[in-house]
Scaffold this motif. Structure first.
Motif, short mmCIF file in Angstrom:
data_model
loop_
_atom_site.label_atom_id
_atom_site.label_comp_id
_atom_site.label_asym_id
_atom_site.label_seq_id
_atom_site.Cartn_x
_atom_site.Cartn_y
_atom_site.Cartn_z
N LYS A 13 62.83 47.23 63.83
CA LYS A 13 62.83 45.46 64.59
C LYS A 13 63.62 44.89 65.52
O LYS A 13 64.22 46.00 66.07
CB LYS A 13 62.95 44.72 63.21
N THR A 52 61.73 44.76 56.80
CA THR A 52 62.68 43.17 57.45
C THR A 52 61.02 42.15 57.50
O THR A 52 60.41 43.11 58.05
CB THR A 52 62.92 42.94 58.78
N TYR A 55 58.46 42.08 60.24
CA TYR A 55 57.71 43.18 61.02
C TYR A 55 57.31 44.22 60.06
O TYR A 55 57.27 45.31 60.59
CB TYR A 55 59.18 43.09 62.03
N SER A 75 54.71 47.64 62.95
CA SER A 75 56.01 47.22 63.21
C SER A 75 56.37 46.86 65.00
O SER A 75 56.81 45.99 65.22
CB SER A 75 57.28 48.04 62.52
N VAL A 79 56.66 43.98 67.44
CA VAL A 79 57.92 43.62 68.16
C VAL A 79 57.40 43.54 69.31
O VAL A 79 57.68 42.62 70.18
CB VAL A 79 58.89 44.67 68.32
#
Length: 753
Positions: A13, A52, A55, A75, A79
């Protein structure tokens, strides 16, 4: 580099990509190391999804115990998506809302939001964000190569989506993005921390004021019970129905406050539900669909509906409603307008299966149903997965329940017929059953007819419910016109349905819904107190033959009537060519013949029928002795409720509307009156004495809190006594139960395979 060592980061993340002297470094391998130290995945066996939410990959969101390198690629794609677009692919008001969208939603292509993004960069991100790990890049290096390749393509954008940017802009991106991403993939362990432990499940009583207690059953169509409470998606607010000074109305209680607030103008409210953003409460009042702001204000009427039974607000801001007692689903715009029927789909209390394309509901037989709003397909559910509607009749292990809903934990939550709540592990993205249903809660108040449960679940795992009995369980009672009531205590309380009394009043056939499983037909000897289950008969439409010794039901392919011995179901006769509609005690039959609706006699069965040359648009018909009159139920308009009509069964075929207050379930009394039900009142009408005259006005026979069911809920014996279904007290409560982090308990009690 990390993946070459078999290490999956699990929490890529922006906060874990740090800049050190201009060079990006991947930080915080704490989760990856903790999982490795714990034995390669044991930390996730409780259902803990690490990472998280914005993500997290779909496999992490569904608590997959062994995510692969493709999870980190997903993930990283999130981002980069946020770097270019300004926000992550999926957003929501709570973590659970985000997880639900990750599992079931589709993110818009980056170039739809930013048309200047080069087409190969757009394609690479879309490939990195594929739902299935096998559809993503096999390695982070392949992701980098795609970003550097101006000819890279993946799939196709939606029709009308913006396409490529200029060649010059593509050259500019080629120089910057691959370097940045390659640098991000360099591994630097900066911090080592353990995983965050799962939040505890907590329970508390939620006390309502005595002046605004939860009302289990309000002014609903036909007096049946429907949900009386709902929880906002973020878990912060409860909307519920309470008894006001003159009528039920909506109240809201914010869970961070002690007071409740009435929403003025919501008189007659039932079946509340929230908008996705939690700013509006939708509800029904009579035949109207309405909405009102949670903060108050004037309610807005959205549509007129016929006998609505639940609704859900879609992610794309439309409202899906169940109408005509669950026979049809329809769309209503959130701003209001005429309902738009959805061909071929039916069900009660529908809920979205994560996204707005699939819906879970229950049929009128309590069978759990998954349906596609796009294709119109319907499926049952068993342990192996989805069962197409064409195969349901031959499938014996289907799941039955009521009031189902899909949880962001990856479960279908539903109620059995005795107030027990079950959770079925289910992958909403792949439409796969991932385990066996397990009981996760009991003692929930459950209403009759369709088994609506008095509970609400938020996207963040907040659960609110009302304790209580199963209001669907009823007993059989005799009631005479003086008001005396005699309970048939020889037979158990059950979820009784349509009933038919033998001509001599000594026996009964009745439809029964078990706690779990398909409907049954019971044969009850009211004198001896003996019960048996009839096999090989349909669960609707079984009735007594006029001789009182046999039962009859109709077949549709080919059209025929089957007459069977009540004591020996193997002794059957088939009468081809016509379908039985209703019988009269004197042997008169109302049948559907090839020529139309007709009157004939039971003996001899080959007597010529008298075809009715009259327009007939109704159901639940009852024929009087000697076939002079037919009482039936119909509807005045699509938006109106049910009405009772009286049709003379011979020329001049006079037709009379006899129920000014609405009605259903007509039967004939021994005195020749047409008796029907008007909510909680039983009315009687006397037919005209001669052509040219009119029937007398309806009069009230009695009132009472008797259960309304699918099909006929009453009949009349030869002595004029009424056989009815008794309904438990409607009741109310000033105490709800609040459960936080309910999803943790669901994952523990009903783990996925």
């Amino acid at each position: 580099a990390a993946h070459e060592q078999g290490v999956i980061h699990r929490d890529i993340k922006p906060a874990n990509i740090l800049l050190s002297r201009g060079r990006p470094l991947v930080a915080d391998f704490g989760i990856a190391l903790a999982v490795t130290t714990a034995g390669g995945g044991r930390l996730t066996e409780t259902g803990l999804s690490m990472g998280t939410p914005y993500y997290m990959s779909p496999e992490q969101a569904s608590a997959d115990r062994r995510p692969s390198a493709a999870s980190d690629v997903y993930s990283l794609g999130c981002v980069l998506y946020e770097m270019l677009v300004g926000e992550p692919p999926f957003a929501g008001s709570s973590a659970q809302a985000v997880l639900a969208k990750i599992l079931t939603g589709e993110a818009p292509a980056p170039s739809v939001v930013r048309p200047s993004i080069p087409p190969n960069v757009d394609a690479a991100i879309r490939k990195a964000l594929e739902k299935l790990p096998a559809d993503r890049f096999p390695s982070a290096q392949d992701f980098v190569r795609a970003l550097a390749d101006p000819g890279f393509q993946h799939g196709a954008l939606a029709t009308g989506a913006p396409r490529a940017s200029t060649r010059a802009s593509a050259r500019g991106w080629r120089g910057a993005i691959p370097w940045a991403l390659a640098a991000v993939l360099g591994v630097a362990l900066l911090i080592q921390v353990g995983p965050t432990p799962p939040e505890r499940v907590r329970r508390a009583d939620l006390v309502l004021p005595d002046t605004a207690m939860l009302a289990f059953v309000g002014e609903t169509p036909l007096g049946v019970g429907l949900p009386a409470l709902a929880v906002s998606p973020d878990g912060g607010t409860v909307a519920y129905v309470a008894q006001g000074s003159s009528s039920v109305q909506l109240y809201v209680r914010r869970l961070d406050q002690l007071d409740v607030m009435a929403l003025p103008g919501t008189d007659g409210a039932y079946a509340p539900f929230f908008s996705p953003d939690g700013e509006w409460v939708g509800y029904f009042s009579g035949a109207e669909l309405k909405k009102v702001r949670v903060t108050g204000g004037a309610p807005l009427t959205l549509a007129q509906l016929q006998l609505p039974y639940g609704a859900a607000w879609s992610p794309d801001d439309r409202i899906l409603v169940s109408v005509q007692e669950g026979d049809r689903l329809a769309w209503v715009a959130s701003g209001g307008g005429s309902p738009v029927p959805i061909d071929g789909l039916s069900g009660v209390l529908p809920q979205f299966l994560g996204s707005g394309d699939w819906v879970i509901s229950a049929g009128r037989d309590r069978r759990l149903i998954v349906m596609s709003l796009e294709t119109g397909e319907m499926f049952g559910i068993n342990r192996q997965g989805l069962v197409p509607e064409s195969e349901v009749a031959e499938t014996s292990d289907l799941f039955y329940g009521s009031n189902p809903r899909y949880l962001a934990s990856g479960h279908i939550l539903y109620l059995s017929g005795d107030g027990v709540v079950f959770a079925l592990p289910f992958d909403g993205a792949r439409l796969e059953v991932r385990g066996t249903p397990e009981a996760v809660l009991d003692g929930v108040r459950q209403e009759g007819v369709w088994g609506a449960g008095q509970l609400g679940v938020a996207d963040d795992g907040t659960l609110v419910y009302a304790r209580g009995e199963n209001a669907g369980l009823t007993r059989l009672v005799w009631r005479d016109r003086s008001g005396a009531v005699d309970t048939l205590s020889a037979f158990p309380a059950a979820q009784y349905g349509a009933l038919d009394l033998s001509p001599d009043g000594s026996r009964l056939v009745v439809r029964v819904l078990p706690a779990a499983g398909p409907a049954e037909v019971w044969h009850l000897d009211l004198v001896q107190g003996v019960r048996s289950v009839l096999g090989g008969v349909p669960t609707r439409g079984v009735q007594w033959w006029p001789d009182g010794r046999r039962l009859a039901f109709s077949l549709s392919d080919p059209v025929a009537t089957v007459v069977m011995d009540a004591a020996n179901s193997g002794a059957r006769d088939t009468i081809p060519g016509w379908a039985l509609v209703e019988t009269a005690a004197d042997g008169t039959l109302l049948v559907a013949s090839p020529s139309g609706l007709a009157i004939r006699t039971a003996n001899p069965p080959d007597a010529p029928p008298r075809v009715l040359d009259a327009e007939f648009d109704g159901w639940g018909a009852a024929v009087s002795a000697r076939g002079q009159w037919i009482g039936f139920t119909s509807e005045v308009t699509e938006e109106a409720g049910y009405e009772i009509y009286l049709l003379r069964a011979e020329p001049p075929y006079d037709l009379f509307h006899v129920s000014p207050g609405g009605g259903e379930e007509p039967v004939w009394s021994p005195e020749g009156e047409l008796v029907y039900r008007e909510g909680q009142r039983w009315m009687a009408v006397t037919p005209p004495a001669s052509p040219g005259s009119r029937p007398g006005p309806p009069r009230v026979l009695f009132e009472g809190p008797y259960q309304n069911v699918l099909g006929r809920s009453h009949d009349i014996g030869p002595d004029g006594r009424h056989l009815l279904l008794a309904e438990p007290s409607r009741g109310s409560t000033s105490q709800l139960v609040l459960v936080t982090n309910f999803f943790e308990e669901v994952r523990r009690l009903a783990p996925s395979n």
